[in-house]
Scaffold this motif. Structure first.
Motif, PDB file in Angstrom:
ATOM      1  N   UNK A 144       0.792  -1.158  -0.093  1.00  0.00           N
ATOM      2  CA  UNK A 144       0.336   0.132  -0.076  1.00  0.00           C
ATOM      3  C   UNK A 144       0.793   1.418   0.080  1.00  0.00           C
ATOM      4  N   UNK A 145       0.393   2.369  -0.466  1.00  0.00           N
ATOM      5  CA  UNK A 145       1.047   3.639  -0.605  1.00  0.00           C
ATOM      6  C   UNK A 145       0.587   4.225   0.955  1.00  0.00           C
ATOM      7  N   UNK A 146      -0.776   4.219   1.249  1.00  0.00           N
ATOM      8  CA  UNK A 146      -1.150   4.592   2.536  1.00  0.00           C
ATOM      9  C   UNK A 146      -1.534   3.430   3.468  1.00  0.00           C
ATOM     10  N   UNK A 147      -1.132   3.201   4.603  1.00  0.00           N
ATOM     11  CA  UNK A 147      -1.732   2.319   5.628  1.00  0.00           C
ATOM     12  C   UNK A 147      -2.578   2.837   6.439  1.00  0.00           C
ATOM     13  N   UNK A 148      -3.970   2.439   6.512  1.00  0.00           N
ATOM     14  CA  UNK A 148      -4.855   2.926   7.589  1.00  0.00           C
ATOM     15  C   UNK A 148      -4.884   1.876   8.665  1.00  0.00           C
ATOM     16  N   UNK A 207     -13.200   9.944   4.686  1.00  0.00           N
ATOM     17  CA  UNK A 207     -11.641   9.456   5.003  1.00  0.00           C
ATOM     18  C   UNK A 207     -11.011   9.256   3.566  1.00  0.00           C
ATOM     19  N   UNK A 208     -11.880   9.010   2.657  1.00  0.00           N
ATOM     20  CA  UNK A 208     -11.121   8.910   1.278  1.00  0.00           C
ATOM     21  C   UNK A 208     -10.780  10.012   1.093  1.00  0.00           C
ATOM     22  N   UNK A 209     -11.423  11.137   1.050  1.00  0.00           N
ATOM     23  CA  UNK A 209     -11.175  12.580   0.710  1.00  0.00           C
ATOM     24  C   UNK A 209      -9.666  12.981   1.562  1.00  0.00           C
ATOM     25  N   UNK A 210      -9.616  12.556   2.669  1.00  0.00           N
ATOM     26  CA  UNK A 210      -8.404  12.916   3.417  1.00  0.00           C
ATOM     27  C   UNK A 210      -7.292  12.115   2.752  1.00  0.00           C
ATOM     28  N   UNK A 211      -7.609  10.693   2.464  1.00  0.00           N
ATOM     29  CA  UNK A 211      -6.394  10.174   1.777  1.00  0.00           C
ATOM     30  C   UNK A 211      -5.950  10.929   0.443  1.00  0.00           C
ATOM     31  N   UNK A 215      -4.398   1.125  -1.011  1.00  0.00           N
ATOM     32  CA  UNK A 215      -4.652   1.278   0.491  1.00  0.00           C
ATOM     33  C   UNK A 215      -4.850  -0.176   1.280  1.00  0.00           C
ATOM     34  N   UNK A 216      -4.265  -0.023   2.395  1.00  0.00           N
ATOM     35  CA  UNK A 216      -4.405  -1.435   3.273  1.00  0.00           C
ATOM     36  C   UNK A 216      -4.863  -1.153   4.729  1.00  0.00           C
ATOM     37  N   UNK A 223      -4.104   7.127  10.961  1.00  0.00           N
ATOM     38  CA  UNK A 223      -4.676   6.319  11.935  1.00  0.00           C
ATOM     39  C   UNK A 223      -6.248   7.105  12.126  1.00  0.00           C
ATOM     40  N   UNK A 224      -7.096   6.241  11.991  1.00  0.00           N
ATOM     41  CA  UNK A 224      -8.599   6.754  12.367  1.00  0.00           C
ATOM     42  C   UNK A 224      -9.149   6.160  13.511  1.00  0.00           C
ATOM     43  N   UNK A 225      -9.657   7.026  14.297  1.00  0.00           N
ATOM     44  CA  UNK A 225     -10.357   6.582  15.623  1.00  0.00           C
ATOM     45  C   UNK A 225     -11.522   7.311  16.017  1.00  0.00           C
TER      46      UNK A 225
END
Ligand SMILES: Cc1ncc(C[n+]2csc(CCOP(=O)(O)OP(=O)(O)O)c2C)c(N)n1
Ligand code: SF4
Ligand code: SF4
Lengths: 70, 354, 252
Positions: B246-250, B340-344, B274-275, B302-304
């Motif tokens: 992944x480019x970005x790890x969630x 979240x997608x927008x943020x990514x 993404x992963x 990181x999403x919480x």
């Protein structure tokens, strides 16, 4: 021969003296030598006088006294 | 195996009974009342004990007493109630007594509200009570996983003689999903020869949570630390999903893990690599696995459902080697897939920097 | 020779950790004796307090659990509910039972929990160095009431025994003192009744034991027992406060 016997565990006794007030014969006193924990335990002055009532043992907070009777 | 449609709170209760839990002590609090309501009729059916305590303080100490007898015992609550249990949890950890605590957490601080939130991460993972102790903390993201982890919670509690917290949230507790009760096969546990059951003909025993001798108390602490290290070596668990490179790890746990799975799927449609990395054990935290997974990624998001609690553990693991970003909501506001997608997208366009 | 008095076997053969003249040891001796005489040592579980008597598990030869300050009634509940055929007792000081643990003791009594509770009332917090307790008498000087307890500021000495005796779940409640052989005999009889109340499934039982704390009262052991008799007993009268079915107030 005494009619009764009082056995004081000198190491358990902390010298609180409550037994000396409970004894109807007034034969318990604080001794002059301290025990290994630094307390002055009680001793019996005149075992002949002991009535074997067990009051001393009853009131002893440290359960340091045993009493036997004929 | 038969699938039953069940609400999270009832599923955890049923799984507990099937895992051999025979005593429950608790005090009502939303959003987990269905747990005690369910157990109030279910435990007597199996000869168990359900008792509504006068407070969470009393409940956790009843748990302490029952745990000392070697019985499988649990309690459940939510944020404010779990706060009241911290004294008992510290004692349970010190006395090395096994038990299971379910926290269907809600919005804090204070009385907060009754909406789902993940703001009890610090409390669950970092101690909450006084002293150098840890709970084993499990974070399910589906009702099925809640069931499976409940079996595991009782097993781990007994194996390590340590309280286990199942950290869910109001959403998981209220959610209805099909579940099966697959009884897992665990290796046999050692006998509870430490349990207090009256001395019988044997020598007497005691369970205490104090040691007034400094050397003795330090020795107990060192023993606990060895146990926590062993947990880290043997019981760490996590889930991964999505692009192998992944480019970005969630990174997210529990309910957020489900949302992030959708983000990974939706992102793929938009050509994003993404992963998801979802810790299942919050303590022991899957440090080594996350460290490996973070290699070669452009960034970690990181999403919480809090304002950055697990974030600190993620940052500790990557130690500045990879930029770590955070998106969080709290108070019952749920992060959305599109947000979240927008943020990514923003991250990848380098519009958002650390 | 006949035995008039010997240390009970159920009291382990080691010196108590209490101050000279403190009645914690005496109370524990009586509990040990009753447990021995009832022949229940093998199936009795004690729950200790946080207070001067935290080491009770070192002295009475039965299984023990000790948890947090004031929570013994809840812990005892957990034990008893898990093992209903065991005899469960708790032992607490006045801070433990009547301050921090008030909610737990009231509810344990109200549930009629089949446990026996021993409450050592010495009118101060002993372990922490002699601060005011809920049971501190009016005017009594303590570390935190240097001018004496003032009801305007601190409220009134708490009569826990009376308070619990109005609850439906309590079956046997008595207040005793251990300052004279005759009181000690009566106390032992009350302790026996309390255990029997539990064993016969009648309900919750509690024995409140008035006890001197010579160290924190700043008195000799003799002065302390005299003060207890003169000052404490009038406010905390001795006797059976509740015997299930009737509400007698007589000394047994
Ligand atoms: C939560 C908590 N608060 C305070 C304390 C400190 N503390 C220990 S014992 C005690 C009171 C002891 O008094 P009491 O219960 O009357 O027993 P005694 O020592 O007089 O026998 C207190 C306040 C503690 N251990 N835990
Ligand atoms: S048994 Fe009675 S008379 Fe003898 S020493 Fe003890 S108190 Fe005194
Ligand atoms: S401080 Fe008071 S209660 Fe504590 S052991 Fe000493 S005399 Fe007993």
């Amino acid at each position: 021969m005494p009619r009764a016997r009082v056995v004081i565990n000198r190491e358990f006794c902390k010298g609180c003296a409550l037994c000396t007030y409970a004894c109807p014969r007034g034969i318990l006193v604080i001794s002059r030598d301290f025990n290994s924990r630094g307390y002055y335990p009680v001793m019996v002055t005149d075992e002949e006088q002991c009535a074997g009532c067990g009051f001393c043992a009853q009131v002893c907070p440290d359960v340091a006294i045993a009493v036997y009777r004929e | 195996m038969e699938k039953i449609l069940m609400r999270g709170n009832e599923a955890v209760a049923e799984a507990a009974v099937r895992a051999g839990c025979r005593l429950y002590f608790g005090y009502p609090i939303t959003p987990q009342n269905e747990i005690s309501e369910y157990l109030s009729f279910r435990l007597p059916q199996v000869g168990g004990v359900f008792l509504q305590a006068e407070s969470e303080v009393a409940a956790i100490h009843m748990v302490y007493g029952a745990a000392a007898t070697g019985a499988r015992v649990m309690t459940s609550s939510s944020g404010p109630g779990v706060s009241l249990m911290q004294e008992g949890l510290s004692c349970l950890a010190a006395a090395e007594l096994p038990c299971v605590v379910v926290n269907m957490s809600r919005g804090g601080p204070g009385v907060g509200n009754i909406q789902p939130a993940q703001s009890d991460y610090f409390q669950a993972v970092k101690g909450g009570g006084h002293g150098d102790y840890r709970l084993i903390v499990l974070a399910p993201s589906t009702v099925q996983e809640l069931v499976d982890l409940t079996y595991r919670a009782f097993y781990l509690a007994d194996k390590y003689r340590n309280p286990v917290e199942i950290l869910g949230d109001g959403m998981l507790g209220q959610m209805m999903e099909p579940v099966t009760f697959r009884e897992p096969e665990f290796p046999p546990l050692p006998p509870k020869d430490w349990a207090i059951r009256g001395k019988g003909s044997g020598p007497r025993k005691w369970v205490v949570c104090l040691d007034l001798d400094p050397k003795g108390l330090e020795a107990l602490n060192l023993k606990l630390q060895r146990k926590y290290r062993l947990l880290e070596e043997q019981e760490t668990d996590y889930d991964t999903f999505g692009d192998p490179e992944p480019e970005i790890l969630l990174v997210g746990f529990g309910t957020v893990g489900r949302i992030l799975k959708s983000v990974v799927r939706e992102g793929k449609k938009e050509g994003l690599k993404l992963a998801l990395f979802r810790p299942i054990t919050l303590f022991p935290f899957p440090k080594a696995a996350l460290f490996e997974k973070a290699k070669g990624v452009k960034g970690i998001l990181v999403v919480e459902m809090n304002l950055g609690q697990m974030l600190e553990d993620v940052e500790l693991v990557v130690r500045g080697k990879v930029p770590v970003f955070f998106l969080g909501h709290t108070g019952g506001v749920i992060p959305t897939v599109s947000e979240i997608l927008e943020y990514v997208h923003g991250l990848l366009k380098e519009e958002i920097r650390v | 020779m006949k035995v008039v008095f010997e240390r009970p076997k159920t009291l382990l053969e080691k010196p108590f950790t209490y101050c000279p003249g403190c009645h914690h040891g005496l109370a524990q001796r009586l509990i040990a004796e009753v447990i021995e005489e009832l022949g229940i040592a093998d199936r009795t579980i004690g729950v200790g307090p946080i207070g001067c008597s935290v080491y009770i598990y070192e002295f009475i030869d039965v299984d023990f659990v000790v948890g947090a300050h004031g929570r013994a009634p809840a812990i005892a509940t957990g034990i008893k509910r898990s093992l209903p055929d065991r005899v469960v007792f708790s032992y607490q000081g006045d801070g433990d039972i009547a301050a921090i643990g008030t909610a737990e003791i009231i509810h344990v009594a109200n549930r009629g929990e089949l446990i026996t509770s021993f409450f050592v009332n010495n009118a101060v917090f002993g372990m922490t160095g002699g601060q005011m307790a809920p049971t501190t008498l009016l005017g009594q000087k303590t570390k935190t009431t240097p001018l004496g307890r003032d009801p305007q500021v601190h409220g009134f000495p708490f009569r826990l025994g009376e308070c619990l005796s109005v609850l439906e779940g309590s079956a046997y409640i008595a207040r005793v003192a251990l300052t004279r052989p005759q009181f000690i005999r009566q106390a032992k009889e009350c302790i026996r009744k309390a255990f029997l109340t539990q064993m016969e499934g009648k309900g919750f039982s509690l024995i409140e034991i008035l006890s001197p704390c010579p160290t924190n009262w700043g008195m000799s052991p003799k002065e302390a027992v005299d003060w207890l008799e003169e000052k404490m007993i009038p406010y905390f009268p001795l006797g059976e406060l509740k015997v299930k079915g009737c509400n007698s107030r007589e000394t047994p």
